[in-house]
Design a protein around this motif. Structure first.
Motif, mmCIF file in Angstrom:
data_model
loop_
_atom_site.group_PDB
_atom_site.id
_atom_site.type_symbol
_atom_site.label_atom_id
_atom_site.label_comp_id
_atom_site.label_asym_id
_atom_site.label_seq_id
_atom_site.Cartn_x
_atom_site.Cartn_y
_atom_site.Cartn_z
ATOM 1 N N THR A 1 35.362 51.440 37.862
ATOM 2 C CA THR A 1 36.032 51.252 39.039
ATOM 3 C C THR A 1 35.728 49.902 39.684
ATOM 4 O O THR A 1 36.750 49.247 40.078
ATOM 5 C CB THR A 1 35.581 52.395 40.276
ATOM 6 O OG1 THR A 1 35.959 53.576 39.715
ATOM 7 C CG2 THR A 1 36.188 52.136 41.538
ATOM 8 N N MET A 2 34.652 49.302 39.341
ATOM 9 C CA MET A 2 34.442 48.023 39.719
ATOM 10 C C MET A 2 34.951 46.944 38.935
ATOM 11 O O MET A 2 35.554 45.952 39.422
ATOM 12 C CB MET A 2 32.843 47.773 39.732
ATOM 13 C CG MET A 2 32.130 48.545 40.793
ATOM 14 S SD MET A 2 32.496 48.623 42.551
ATOM 15 C CE MET A 2 32.018 46.855 43.017
ATOM 16 N N LEU B 1 38.496 46.660 40.227
ATOM 17 C CA LEU B 1 38.435 46.175 41.510
ATOM 18 C C LEU B 1 38.404 44.365 41.236
ATOM 19 O O LEU B 1 39.086 43.742 41.754
ATOM 20 C CB LEU B 1 37.327 46.396 42.602
ATOM 21 C CG LEU B 1 37.186 45.653 43.872
ATOM 22 C CD1 LEU B 1 38.640 45.810 44.577
ATOM 23 C CD2 LEU B 1 36.137 46.411 44.542
ATOM 24 N N ARG B 2 37.531 43.977 40.306
ATOM 25 C CA ARG B 2 37.462 42.767 40.084
ATOM 26 C C ARG B 2 38.635 42.171 39.582
ATOM 27 O O ARG B 2 39.092 40.842 39.681
ATOM 28 C CB ARG B 2 36.252 42.316 38.909
ATOM 29 C CG ARG B 2 34.732 42.722 39.565
ATOM 30 C CD ARG B 2 33.952 42.339 38.490
ATOM 31 N NE ARG B 2 32.613 42.364 38.980
ATOM 32 C CZ ARG B 2 31.485 43.189 38.780
ATOM 33 N NH1 ARG B 2 31.712 44.276 37.976
ATOM 34 N NH2 ARG B 2 30.341 43.191 39.285
ATOM 35 N N ARG C 1 41.635 43.136 40.021
ATOM 36 C CA ARG C 1 42.630 43.009 41.177
ATOM 37 C C ARG C 1 42.324 41.779 42.053
ATOM 38 O O ARG C 1 43.168 40.992 42.518
ATOM 39 C CB ARG C 1 42.764 44.168 41.937
ATOM 40 C CG ARG C 1 43.342 45.290 41.196
ATOM 41 C CD ARG C 1 43.477 46.745 41.944
ATOM 42 N NE ARG C 1 43.998 47.767 41.242
ATOM 43 C CZ ARG C 1 43.106 48.868 40.833
ATOM 44 N NH1 ARG C 1 41.886 48.879 41.359
ATOM 45 N NH2 ARG C 1 43.473 49.744 40.443
ATOM 46 N N LEU C 2 41.014 41.336 42.259
ATOM 47 C CA LEU C 2 40.875 40.390 43.097
ATOM 48 C C LEU C 2 41.245 38.855 42.391
ATOM 49 O O LEU C 2 41.545 38.186 42.991
ATOM 50 C CB LEU C 2 39.050 40.221 43.282
ATOM 51 C CG LEU C 2 38.685 41.209 44.180
ATOM 52 C CD1 LEU C 2 37.303 41.185 44.353
ATOM 53 C CD2 LEU C 2 39.160 41.027 45.532
ATOM 54 N N ILE D 1 32.345 39.880 42.938
ATOM 55 C CA ILE D 1 31.647 41.017 43.138
ATOM 56 C C ILE D 1 30.332 40.907 42.114
ATOM 57 O O ILE D 1 30.593 40.721 41.025
ATOM 58 C CB ILE D 1 32.496 42.346 42.802
ATOM 59 C CG1 ILE D 1 33.458 42.681 43.780
ATOM 60 C CG2 ILE D 1 31.416 43.628 42.945
ATOM 61 C CD1 ILE D 1 34.377 43.602 43.351
ATOM 62 N N LEU E 1 29.418 42.085 47.703
ATOM 63 C CA LEU E 1 30.668 41.195 47.553
ATOM 64 C C LEU E 1 30.077 39.648 48.209
ATOM 65 O O LEU E 1 29.567 39.563 49.455
ATOM 66 C CB LEU E 1 31.854 41.845 48.499
ATOM 67 C CG LEU E 1 33.107 40.820 48.469
ATOM 68 C CD1 LEU E 1 33.673 40.870 47.261
ATOM 69 C CD2 LEU E 1 34.159 41.750 49.711
#
Length: 55
Positions: A19-20, A23-24, A26-27, A43, A53
């Motif tokens: 999941t992380m 997210l990375r 997508r950032l 992150i 963050l």
């Protein structure tokens, strides 16, 4: 991690890491889309504690 999983956790152990990573990813895509990759929030993994963050 105790707030996310209890001692009887029976699911996969890589769920949070995957999941992380998403997210990375997508950032990075969002920073590239707005043309400001130098302002990318990061992150940071804190071993045995969780994530933070950083602006």
């Amino acid at each position: 991690m105790a707030q996310v999983r209890d001692e009887n956790w029976f699911g996969p152990t890589k769920t949070l890491g995957v999941t992380m990573a998403g997210l990375r990813r997508r950032l990075v895509m969002a920073a590239d889309a707005c043309g400001r990759p130098h302002r990318l929030p990061r992150i940071v993994t804190l071993r045995r504690h969780g994530y933070r963050l950083e602006p």
